[in-house]
Write a protein that holds these residues in place. Structure first.
Motif: not given
Length: 129
Positions: A1-17
């Motif tokens: 598991m890796n903690i990293r800064p948010y990137e725009e490409r993460d948004f769809e996965q965030i919305q799925a969560l």
């Protein structure tokens, strides 16, 4: 598991969560939620070894007094692994002089109390209320 800064490409996965958690307002207001992520100065994700976003924290800070967590969400499949505590510790370590504040649901208060958060009284109102 890796903690990293948010990137725009993460948004769809965030919305799925968000959808899986039942946080429908964030999903329905997709563009506003996306804008909130862009404008937040605390925005981190936890990425699994396969590159999947399994948790996130989004917040705001003045960097000296207050660090406010707007959302903290861990995928149901990855709960009880210490990821939430790691995320909170990570962002608080970036601004160690701040007090860490957040709202919690009635069902999650025991988790935060276990992490030595203390309850405080507050209010909330939207412009439409």
């Amino acid at each position: 598991m890796n903690i990293r800064p948010y990137e725009e490409r993460d948004f769809e996965q965030i919305q799925a969560l968000n959808e899986a958690e039942g946080w429908h307002q964030l999903v329905r207001q997709d563009e506003l939620t996306r804008k909130a992520w862009r404008q937040s100065n605390v925005a981190y994700v936890v990425e699994s070894d396969t590159g999947q976003v399994v948790a996130y924290v989004r917040g705001l800070t003045d960097t000296t007094v207050s660090l406010y967590v707007c959302e903290l969400l861990i995928a149901a499949s990855h709960r009880r692994l210490g990821i939430g505590e790691r995320l909170l510790s990570h962002v608080h370590a970036l601004y160690p002089e701040t007090r860490l504040e957040m709202l919690a649901s009635a069902s999650s208060h025991t988790y935060y109390e276990k992490l030595n958060f203390r309850p405080f009284y507050g209010f909330r109102k939207t412009i439409h209320e």
